[in-house]
Enzyme design. Structure first.
Site, PDB file in Angstrom:
ATOM      1  N   GLU A   1      -6.120  -1.102  -7.525  1.00 46.20           N
ATOM      2  CA  GLU A   1      -5.218  -0.149  -8.183  1.00 46.20           C
ATOM      3  C   GLU A   1      -4.145  -0.969  -8.901  1.00 46.20           C
ATOM      4  OE1 GLU A   1      -4.888   3.902  -5.676  1.00 46.20           O
ATOM      5  OE2 GLU A   1      -4.197   2.164  -4.541  1.00 46.20           O
TER       6      GLU A   1
ATOM      7  N   HIS B   1      -2.987  -3.309  -5.908  1.00 45.42           N
ATOM      8  CA  HIS B   1      -3.338  -2.898  -4.541  1.00 45.42           C
ATOM      9  C   HIS B   1      -4.839  -3.090  -4.319  1.00 45.42           C
ATOM     10  CE1 HIS B   1      -3.704   0.448  -1.325  1.00 45.42           C
ATOM     11  NE2 HIS B   1      -3.447  -0.710  -0.763  1.00 45.42           N
TER      12      HIS B   1
ATOM     13  N   SER C   1       0.826  -1.208   0.000  1.00 46.99           N
ATOM     14  CA  SER C   1       0.000   0.000   0.000  1.00 46.99           C
ATOM     15  C   SER C   1       0.862   1.260   0.000  1.00 46.99           C
ATOM     16  CB  SER C   1      -0.912   0.008   1.226  1.00 46.99           C
ATOM     17  OG  SER C   1      -0.149  -0.166   2.390  1.00 46.99           O
TER      18      SER C   1
ATOM     19  N   ASN D   1      -4.494   6.033  -1.254  1.00 52.81           N
ATOM     20  CA  ASN D   1      -3.868   6.498  -0.014  1.00 52.81           C
ATOM     21  C   ASN D   1      -3.366   7.943  -0.106  1.00 52.81           C
ATOM     22  OD1 ASN D   1      -4.442   4.391   1.694  1.00 52.81           O
ATOM     23  ND2 ASN D   1      -2.655   3.196   1.076  1.00 52.81           N
TER      24      ASN D   1
HETATM   25  N1  3HC Z   1     -15.115 -10.423   4.341  1.00 51.44           N
HETATM   26  C1  3HC Z   1     -16.124 -10.726   3.497  1.00 51.44           C
HETATM   27  N2  3HC Z   1     -17.314 -10.088   3.496  1.00 51.44           N
HETATM   28  C2  3HC Z   1     -17.490  -9.119   4.406  1.00 51.44           C
HETATM   29  C3  3HC Z   1     -16.496  -8.747   5.325  1.00 51.44           C
HETATM   30  C4  3HC Z   1     -15.264  -9.458   5.270  1.00 51.44           C
HETATM   31  N3  3HC Z   1     -14.251  -9.167   6.090  1.00 51.44           N
HETATM   32  N4  3HC Z   1     -16.960  -7.747   6.102  1.00 51.44           N
HETATM   33  C5  3HC Z   1     -18.211  -7.486   5.688  1.00 51.44           C
HETATM   34  N5  3HC Z   1     -18.541  -8.315   4.671  1.00 51.44           N
HETATM   35  C6  3HC Z   1     -19.792  -8.336   3.908  1.00 51.44           C
HETATM   36  C7  3HC Z   1     -20.936  -8.778   4.798  1.00 51.44           C
HETATM   37  O1  3HC Z   1     -21.103 -10.183   4.732  1.00 51.44           O
HETATM   38  C8  3HC Z   1     -22.126  -8.050   4.190  1.00 51.44           C
HETATM   39  O2  3HC Z   1     -22.611  -8.738   3.066  1.00 51.44           O
HETATM   40  P1  3HC Z   1     -24.194  -8.647   2.703  1.00 51.44           P
HETATM   41  O3  3HC Z   1     -24.564  -7.203   2.620  1.00 51.44           O
HETATM   42  O4  3HC Z   1     -24.284  -9.342   1.392  1.00 51.44           O
HETATM   43  O5  3HC Z   1     -24.864  -9.346   3.843  1.00 51.44           O
HETATM   44  C9  3HC Z   1     -21.510  -6.748   3.644  1.00 51.44           C
HETATM   45  O6  3HC Z   1     -20.109  -6.979   3.530  1.00 51.44           O
HETATM   46  C10 3HC Z   1     -21.796  -5.595   4.563  1.00 51.44           C
HETATM   47  O7  3HC Z   1     -21.319  -5.941   5.853  1.00 51.44           O
HETATM   48  P2  3HC Z   1     -22.038  -5.570   7.226  1.00 51.44           P
HETATM   49  O8  3HC Z   1     -23.517  -5.495   6.997  1.00 51.44           O
HETATM   50  O9  3HC Z   1     -21.524  -6.466   8.286  1.00 51.44           O
HETATM   51  O10 3HC Z   1     -21.468  -4.152   7.612  1.00 51.44           O
HETATM   52  P3  3HC Z   1     -21.427  -2.810   6.776  1.00 51.44           P
HETATM   53  O11 3HC Z   1     -22.637  -2.591   5.958  1.00 51.44           O
HETATM   54  O12 3HC Z   1     -20.994  -1.788   7.750  1.00 51.44           O
HETATM   55  O13 3HC Z   1     -20.218  -3.035   5.743  1.00 51.44           O
HETATM   56  C11 3HC Z   1     -17.969  -2.737   5.217  1.00 51.44           C
HETATM   57  C12 3HC Z   1     -18.953  -3.368   6.182  1.00 51.44           C
HETATM   58  C13 3HC Z   1     -18.092  -3.369   3.821  1.00 51.44           C
HETATM   59  C14 3HC Z   1     -16.580  -3.008   5.764  1.00 51.44           C
HETATM   60  C15 3HC Z   1     -18.286  -1.196   5.091  1.00 51.44           C
HETATM   61  O14 3HC Z   1     -18.403  -0.637   6.376  1.00 51.44           O
HETATM   62  C16 3HC Z   1     -17.266  -0.421   4.318  1.00 51.44           C
HETATM   63  O15 3HC Z   1     -17.264  -0.413   3.103  1.00 51.44           O
HETATM   64  N6  3HC Z   1     -16.343   0.268   5.059  1.00 51.44           N
HETATM   65  C17 3HC Z   1     -15.261   1.014   4.463  1.00 51.44           C
HETATM   66  C18 3HC Z   1     -14.134   0.055   4.178  1.00 51.44           C
HETATM   67  C19 3HC Z   1     -12.979   0.733   3.510  1.00 51.44           C
HETATM   68  O16 3HC Z   1     -12.934   1.940   3.310  1.00 51.44           O
HETATM   69  N7  3HC Z   1     -11.990  -0.092   3.141  1.00 51.44           N
HETATM   70  C20 3HC Z   1     -10.775   0.399   2.563  1.00 51.44           C
HETATM   71  C21 3HC Z   1      -9.784   0.595   3.648  1.00 51.44           C
HETATM   72  S1  3HC Z   1      -8.309   1.306   3.044  1.00 51.44           S
HETATM   73  C22 3HC Z   1      -7.418  -0.005   2.508  1.00 51.44           C
HETATM   74  O17 3HC Z   1      -7.775  -1.155   2.606  1.00 51.44           O
HETATM   75  C23 3HC Z   1      -6.142   0.370   1.858  1.00 51.44           C
HETATM   76  C24 3HC Z   1      -4.968   0.212   2.742  1.00 51.44           C
HETATM   77  O18 3HC Z   1      -3.831   0.446   1.969  1.00 51.44           O
HETATM   78  C25 3HC Z   1      -4.985   1.117   3.956  1.00 51.44           C
END
Ligand code: 3HC
Length: 293
Positions: A152, A140, A119, A190
């Site tokens: 990415e 990424h 990342s 990022n």
């Molecule tokens: N693995 C697989 N599926 C998952 C999961 C996981 N770890 N976590 C959640 N899910 C699925 C759930 O099963 C659910 O599926 P459904 O709607 O079909 O039932 C769906 O995702 C939604 O989950 P929840 O209802 O439990 O919870 P939310 O609606 O709050 O969604 C989330 C969870 C998808 C994580 C959402 O909150 C989100 O998009 N958050 C932002 C995440 C983000 O920004 N990620 C990027 C981070 S930065 C990064 O990774 C880069 C690095 O370089 C820093």
């Protein structure tokens, strides 16, 4: 050359997610970890995710078994020899990544494409551990990999344009939307996300709003799925601190400078959700409670 078999190195949070989407996309996939226990843990989390997809009737039991049948866990690097592309998702440390790719370079045919899920490290610096920087890209992914739609695809000045296009197409085959980025520290996401997260901490430090109010502002006012402080806990404060420091070293701009509160929380081990404590207390994971500082 069409990609037929995929290798993934690292079966943690990101590696297991990448292996899962690869097998779901129809690729025989070999995923390698350093110990059988970590391989099993990664495969168990994939099993859990696939079982959930069956529950939700997104796939049926037979499809689940087919996907699972395409996945092979291993501790032997040699098992990656026959893969057309190898995606690395190991610890975010340059010497470890360079050592791994040096070993893969000696092992794999010249045609194999190498990709790093880093990342924040410079792809060029990882690629020069091999004799094939022209067949090296960044891929990424985002956490949670099975859910987040983006990848990415990062090219360096040495990446062969045909290899790059193949990796863009591979991103699409994995069910992701690929975006094209140059090998600039932090790439696109990022570059934008890290200053935003750091600014949320600065707003908290300066007393602009409470933890809940900062998070609710961005959730309800801007439609983000998580507020920035919740997202920091989700990504990991240690991870964000690490990325921010690399970006600050590269650009020397205040927007990438870690706020003192972030440093202190990392020093205290309050690294977010995985540590049970960050901006929120996760003693009851269903009902996180904002911390009082
Ligand atoms: N693995 C697989 N599926 C998952 C999961 C996981 N770890 N976590 C959640 N899910 C699925 C759930 O099963 C659910 O599926 P459904 O709607 O079909 O039932 C769906 O995702 C939604 O989950 P929840 O209802 O439990 O919870 P939310 O609606 O709050 O969604 C989330 C969870 C998808 C994580 C959402 O909150 C989100 O998009 N958050 C932002 C995440 C983000 O920004 N990620 C990027 C981070 S930065 C990064 O990774 C880069 C690095 O370089 C820093």
């Amino acid at each position: 050359m069409a990609i037929q078999k995929v290798g993934v190195v690292g079966c943690g949070l990101m590696g297991s997610g990448i292996a899962q989407v690869s097998a779901q996309a129809g690729f025989p996939t070999v995923v390698r970890e350093v110990s059988p226990e970590i391989v099993d843990k990664g495969l168990r989390s994939i099993d859990k995710n696939l079982a959930r997809l069956v529950e939700k009737a997104i796939i049926n039991e037979a499809q689940k078994n087919e996907i699972r049948g395409r996945l092979k866990g291993t501790t032997a690097l040699e098992d990656l020899k026959g893969c057309d592309v190898i995606v690395e998702a190991i610890i975010e440390q340059l010497p470890a990544k360079r050592e791994l790719f040096g070993a893969l370079d000696a092992l794999c045919p010249a045609s194999t494409i190498f990709a790093s899920n880093t990342s924040s490290l410079t792809i060029t610096e990882i690629a020069t551990a091999t004799k094939r920087p022209q067949r090296f890209v960044g891929l990424h992914f985002f956490n949670p990999v099975p859910v987040m739609k983006l990848v990415e695809v990062v090219r360096t000045i040495a990446t062969d344009p045909a290899v790059y296009e193949e990796m863009v197409a591979f991103g699409t085959k994995l069910g992701k939307t690929p975006v094209r980025a140059h090998d600039s520290t932090g790439f696109i996401v990022n570059r934008l996300l890290v200053p935003y997260l750091l600014d949320a901490i600065r707003a908290l430090e300066e007393g602009v709003g409470s933890i809940e109010d900062i998070d609710n502002s961005m959730k309800l006012g801007c439609g983000h799925p998580m507020g920035p402080l919740t997202l920091l806990d989700f990504v990991g404060l240690d991870t964000t601190y690490y990325i921010a420091n690399i970006m600050f070293d590269e650009f020397r701009e205040r927007r990438f400078a870690s706020p003192p509160l972030l440093k202190r929380m990392v020093l205290a081990g309050w690294n977010g959700r995985k540590a049970g404590r960050g901006f929120y207390d996760y003693s009851d994971p269903q009902k996180p409670k904002a911390m009082k500082f």
